[in-house]
Design an enzyme around this catalytic site. Structure first.
Site, mmCIF file in Angstrom:
data_model
loop_
_atom_site.group_PDB
_atom_site.id
_atom_site.type_symbol
_atom_site.label_atom_id
_atom_site.label_comp_id
_atom_site.label_asym_id
_atom_site.label_seq_id
_atom_site.Cartn_x
_atom_site.Cartn_y
_atom_site.Cartn_z
ATOM 1 N N SER A 194 0.830 -1.199 0.000
ATOM 2 C CA SER A 194 0.000 0.000 0.000
ATOM 3 C C SER A 194 0.870 1.258 0.000
ATOM 4 O O SER A 194 1.721 1.429 -0.874
ATOM 5 C CB SER A 194 -0.956 -0.035 1.198
ATOM 6 O OG SER A 194 -1.980 0.923 1.054
ATOM 7 N N ASP A 285 -9.008 -6.279 -5.042
ATOM 8 C CA ASP A 285 -8.707 -5.050 -4.310
ATOM 9 C C ASP A 285 -9.772 -3.996 -4.606
ATOM 10 O O ASP A 285 -9.962 -3.586 -5.751
ATOM 11 C CB ASP A 285 -7.322 -4.534 -4.723
ATOM 12 C CG ASP A 285 -6.849 -3.368 -3.863
ATOM 13 O OD1 ASP A 285 -7.663 -2.786 -3.116
ATOM 14 O OD2 ASP A 285 -5.651 -3.040 -3.934
ATOM 15 N N HIS A 313 -7.199 -6.024 -0.636
ATOM 16 C CA HIS A 313 -6.127 -5.027 -0.625
ATOM 17 C C HIS A 313 -4.911 -5.441 0.196
ATOM 18 O O HIS A 313 -3.843 -4.858 0.041
ATOM 19 C CB HIS A 313 -6.679 -3.695 -0.081
ATOM 20 C CG HIS A 313 -5.694 -2.579 -0.087
ATOM 21 N ND1 HIS A 313 -5.132 -2.090 -1.245
ATOM 22 C CD2 HIS A 313 -5.152 -1.868 0.934
ATOM 23 C CE1 HIS A 313 -4.295 -1.103 -0.944
ATOM 24 N NE2 HIS A 313 -4.279 -0.945 0.365
#
Length: 349
Positions: A194, A285, A313
């Site tokens: 991320s 995601d 995610h």
């Protein structure tokens, strides 16, 4: 106080363990044991309430090491998990993400009421903004024989920030470099999930000599900093992060300092990354468009992409066995490096 690693955890967590965690890939074949230990005194007392045995295990291993900051000329007692042993492969340094999502249920695979209650009380504390999001994958990487460090980015996690330094991008970069220069001093494989991917890109273009390879997991690298959050008055910025449940007294100040500094803007850096890279993406995601994974793989000069099916995610939480194998295979290809003199002091713990 009991702590467990993966396959023995059903003895502690009860009959529901297999149904909740076998889809993570933490199968019974991992013959991990249960043992008693104590948490570091610097962790918030609420860590005693954590039920996730993998999180408890990793939390018990968190240490603080002194890291000098060249920008402020002081030292930060920086939280990390040290490797159990050195290896000839490129050391792994696991970064973490930062919670910017608006919904727990949008990234968490459990759906029943009990699970959502568990997530609502523990999720932000454990998963994002700290090294504890690696609680499932790190034991598997160690089992594969990899030298693995988990590291809290400056301003997040469990470092001692009582004397708060700036927590902008430049300070975070300097902190990571000084940590590497103090304790590793070999080219590493930097793993960024991320927003941690933006941290990794910013770091590698400034210190290419410190990085051998890169691994990005559902990377957030095309956002323009913190957007309008950078323009918020400080009082409003504080109001915006109340949901993060930051339990250390300086977390709010550190996060606000980062938000109003403008954050990461690394999209123009991507094409300048020369190291080999692996792009991992969760098929489902809902936080970052999957088209951006393809864009990232295309813009990186030397990258491959692998998709994790039936995953959102945070693949390293949802599918740790699959992610661990992808990381291990990538690191072990042409991954041997020399261990500098003076670093053999690390012992198994």
């Amino acid at each position: 106080m009991l702590v467990a690693s993966p396959s023995g955890a059903s003895a502690i967590m009860g009959k529901e363990f297999p149904s909740k965690f076998t889809h993570y890939g933490l199968r019974r074949k991992h013959n991990f044991r249960v043992w008693a230990c104590e948490f570091p005194a610097f962790l918030p007392k609420e860590v005693e309430n954590i039920k996730d045995q993998f999180a408890r295990n990793l939390a018990s291993r968190i240490d603080r090491l002194p890291v000098p900051l060249s920008l402020t000329k002081n030292h930060i007692m920086s939280s990390c998990v040290k490797p159990k042993t050195l290896s000839k492969t490129s050391p792994l340094v696991l970064l973490h993400g930062f919670d910017r999502s608006g919904s727990i249920s949008s990234v968490w695979p459990f759906q029943d009421i009990d699970d959502i209650f568990f997530v609502s009380t523990v999720y932000h504390f454990l998963l994002l903004s700290s090294l504890l999001e690696w609680r499932y994958v790190l034991p598997l990487l160690e089992e594969a024989g990899l030298e693995t460090w988990a590291f809290d980015i400056l301003g997040w996690g469990f470092s001692d920030l009582e004397n708060l330094p700036p927590c902008n991008v430049a300070s975070k970069r300097d902190h990571l470099y000084q940590f590497w220069n103090s304790y590793i001093r070999r080219p590493v494989t930097l793993v960024g999930p991320s927003l941690g991917a933006a941290v990794a890109i910013d770091f590698v273009v400034n210190y290419p000599q410190a990085v051998d390879k890169l691994i990005f997991i559902d990377a957030s690298v095309y956002a323009e900093g913190t957007g309008n959050l950078a323009k918020l008055p400080k009082l409003m910025a504080y109001a915006g992060i109340g949901r993060l449940h930051c339990l250390l007294p300086w977390w709010e100040d550190a996060t606000v300092d980062f938000m109003i500094s403008g954050g990461y803007n690394v999209s123009s850096y991507v094409q300048h990354v020369k190291q080999k890279a692996l792009v991992i993406w969760g098929e489902n995601d809902q936080i970052i468009d999957s088209k951006l994974s393809v864009r990232l793989q295309c813009e990186l000069p030397n990258a491959i992409i692998r998709q994790v099916p039936d995953c959102g995610h945070i693949p390293h939480v949802e599918k740790p066995a699959a992610v661990s194998k992808l990381i291990t295979d990538f690191v072990q290809v042409d991954g041997q490096v020399d261990i500098p003199a003076g670093l053999t002091c690390l012992k198994k713990v």
